[in-house]
Design a protein around this motif. Structure first.
Motif, short mmCIF file in Angstrom:
data_model
loop_
_atom_site.label_atom_id
_atom_site.label_comp_id
_atom_site.label_asym_id
_atom_site.label_seq_id
_atom_site.Cartn_x
_atom_site.Cartn_y
_atom_site.Cartn_z
N ASP A 222 -1.40 12.10 -1.88
CA ASP A 222 -1.27 12.76 -0.58
C ASP A 222 -1.82 11.84 0.52
O ASP A 222 -1.28 11.80 1.62
N LEU A 223 -2.88 11.13 0.17
CA LEU A 223 -3.51 10.18 1.09
C LEU A 223 -4.00 8.99 0.30
O LEU A 223 -4.59 9.15 -0.78
N THR A 224 -3.76 7.80 0.83
CA THR A 224 -4.30 6.57 0.25
C THR A 224 -5.11 5.86 1.33
O THR A 224 -4.66 5.73 2.47
N MET B 240 0.83 -1.20 0.00
CA MET B 240 0.00 0.00 0.00
C MET B 240 0.87 1.26 0.00
O MET B 240 0.56 2.23 -0.69
N VAL B 241 1.97 1.25 0.76
CA VAL B 241 2.89 2.39 0.77
C VAL B 241 3.53 2.54 -0.61
O VAL B 241 3.69 3.66 -1.12
N GLU B 242 3.91 1.43 -1.25
CA GLU B 242 4.50 1.48 -2.59
C GLU B 242 3.51 2.06 -3.60
O GLU B 242 3.88 2.85 -4.48
N TYR B 243 2.25 1.65 -3.48
CA TYR B 243 1.20 2.19 -4.36
C TYR B 243 1.03 3.69 -4.13
O TYR B 243 0.94 4.47 -5.08
N HIS B 244 1.00 4.09 -2.87
CA HIS B 244 0.87 5.50 -2.50
C HIS B 244 2.00 6.32 -3.14
O HIS B 244 1.76 7.40 -3.70
N HIS B 245 3.20 5.79 -3.09
CA HIS B 245 4.36 6.48 -3.68
C HIS B 245 4.24 6.53 -5.20
O HIS B 245 4.52 7.56 -5.83
N ALA B 246 3.81 5.42 -5.80
CA ALA B 246 3.78 5.33 -7.26
C ALA B 246 2.78 6.30 -7.87
O ALA B 246 3.03 6.87 -8.94
#
Length: 417
Positions: A146-148, A136-142
């Motif tokens: 700002d918020l996932t 989920m963090v990797e997706y957020h970065h990709a």
């Protein structure tokens, strides 16, 4: 993940789980015999590579604090900048307790800022599920979000208890409504809605800015779902992340065990031949505090005493427990439980240290830690009778015996057939 910190919100009253939360916080309620509810969020963090965790407590936190200190501190190293810190309300910002989920994080913003994380994962400490936050963090970065928000499909009727999300084809969130009376369905599927799991990944600087802004808003209830998320949907990059289950089953498993019946059903899931929640998966272990106790023991029955056979069927029996010349069926026995001769336990959950007296019968019940059930007493066979003794009975008829209940009053009061 070295630049990611987790904040686990573990301060709720859990009033719908009363009397199990009468003396403990909801995340500290035992689950599955040997676990506590919060063990799932903590295990998910460790398995995901998150080793900086703040556990924010508020109500009746002693049991939770003791559990984490005894069972979890050995998994992190202060020398390496790792920690699992239990943080009570400190009133650093103002002279009030936490007013909402966002306010709880805001009151600890100084502690978070000191760690200088790039990302902050905000979690509820009272849900049962297995999830890899790394993806989920990797997706957020990709997607440069700002918020996932972690999202899963739920029945529309059940969605009234959650934040309901509407997304476009890229999973960008277009609408967010907290606990709507009439949830909007998923396009093309009127039976389901897309609900927030209460799992958030924030870019850290963005989170700090929003918390400070919200703190100055006198109209705000200082809650992520009610205030912060709806206020940023149209102006910032907010995305949904479809729940990716680490349970490795056909159907994703996520449970909010906020009521007695939901809690009872989630525990009973575990005793199935093929349980919906796989707690025997070495690839995604659920850790907990394990006291030093002997193995469980079953006695009598091998010497031809057919009516005095210690047996447990379709059940979980934890360390230190003794089933002595008695029968246990479809039940969960916590550590150090004693079930004495000629007694019977069915479809029940017994917490640590429960003692079932000789010849007693317990059915469809949850018995709290250390409770002694007197010899010959019958519990759970007649919910109306149990209510007459002052015991809590759930909507589905599960009887809950707390540590403050007077079970002795049932002695010499036979059940009317």
């Amino acid at each position: 993940m070295q630049n990611t910190a987790a904040v686990i919100l573990a301060g709720g009253r859990g009033s719908r789980l009363d009397p199990l939360t009468r003396d403990r916080a909801k995340p500290a309620v035992p689950f599955g015999g040997t676990y506590r509810i919060i063990d799932f969020a903590l295990s998910n963090c460790l398995n995901s590579g998150i080793r900086k965790m703040l556990v924010l407590t508020q109500y009746k936190a002693m049991s939770l604090d003791r559990h984490i200190n005894h069972g979890w501190q050995s998994y992190t190293s202060r020398e390496l900048g790792e920690f699992i810190d239990v943080v009570p309300p400190q009133q650093r910002i103002d002279e009030h307790w936490y007013q909402g989920t966002a306010d709880a994080v805001y009151q600890n913003i100084y502690t978070l800022e000191k760690e200088t994380p790039d990302y902050v994962v905000v979690l509820a400490g009272d849900h049962i599920y297995k999830m890899n936050y790394r993806t989920m963090v990797e997706y957020h970065h990709a997607v440069e979000a700002d918020l996932t928000i972690g999202a899963l499909r739920v029945k529309r009727q059940a969605a009234r208890q959650f934040g309901v999300i509407q997304v476009d084809d890229s999973q960008r969130i277009l609408e967010f409504e907290e606990k709507p009376a009439s949830p909007k369905s998923i396009p093309g599927n009127t039976e389901y809605a897309l609900a927030s799991m209460g799992v958030y990944v924030f870019s850290a600087r963005f989170l700090f800015e929003q918390l400070c802004r919200d703190a100055t808003d006198l109209r705000s209830s200082h809650d992520f779902g009610r205030d912060i998320i709806p206020s940023i949907i149209r102006s910032r990059r907010v995305f949904a992340f479809p729940f990716q289950d680490e349970n490795r089953k056909q159907d994703a498993y996520w449970r909010d065990v906020g009521t007695l019946d939901a809690y009872y059903e989630a525990n009973m899931d575990l005793i199935a031949v093929d349980p919906l929640l796989n707690i025997y998966d070495d690839r995604w272990p659920i850790r907990t505090y394990q006291p030093i106790l002997p193995a469980p023991k079953f006695v009598f029955g091998s010497r031809g005493e057919a009516d005095r056979c210690g047996a447990a069927m379709d059940s979980i029996v934890c360390h230190g427990s003794v089933v002595s010349g008695s029968t246990v069926i479809r039940s969960i026995l916590g550590p150090r439980v004693r079930v004495n001769s000629f007694s019977r336990v069915e479809d029940s959950i017994l917490f640590e240290g429960v003692d079932i007296g000789r010849g007693a019968c317990v059915r469809n019940a949850i018995v709290d830690k250390g409770v002694q059930i007197p010899a010959g007493v019958e519990i759970g066979l007649d919910p109306d009778r149990d209510r007459s003794f002052g015991f809590a009975v759930s909507d589905a008829g599960t009887v809950v015996i707390s540590r403050t209940d007077n079970v002795e009053q049932m002695i010499n009061t036979p059940r009317v057939a």
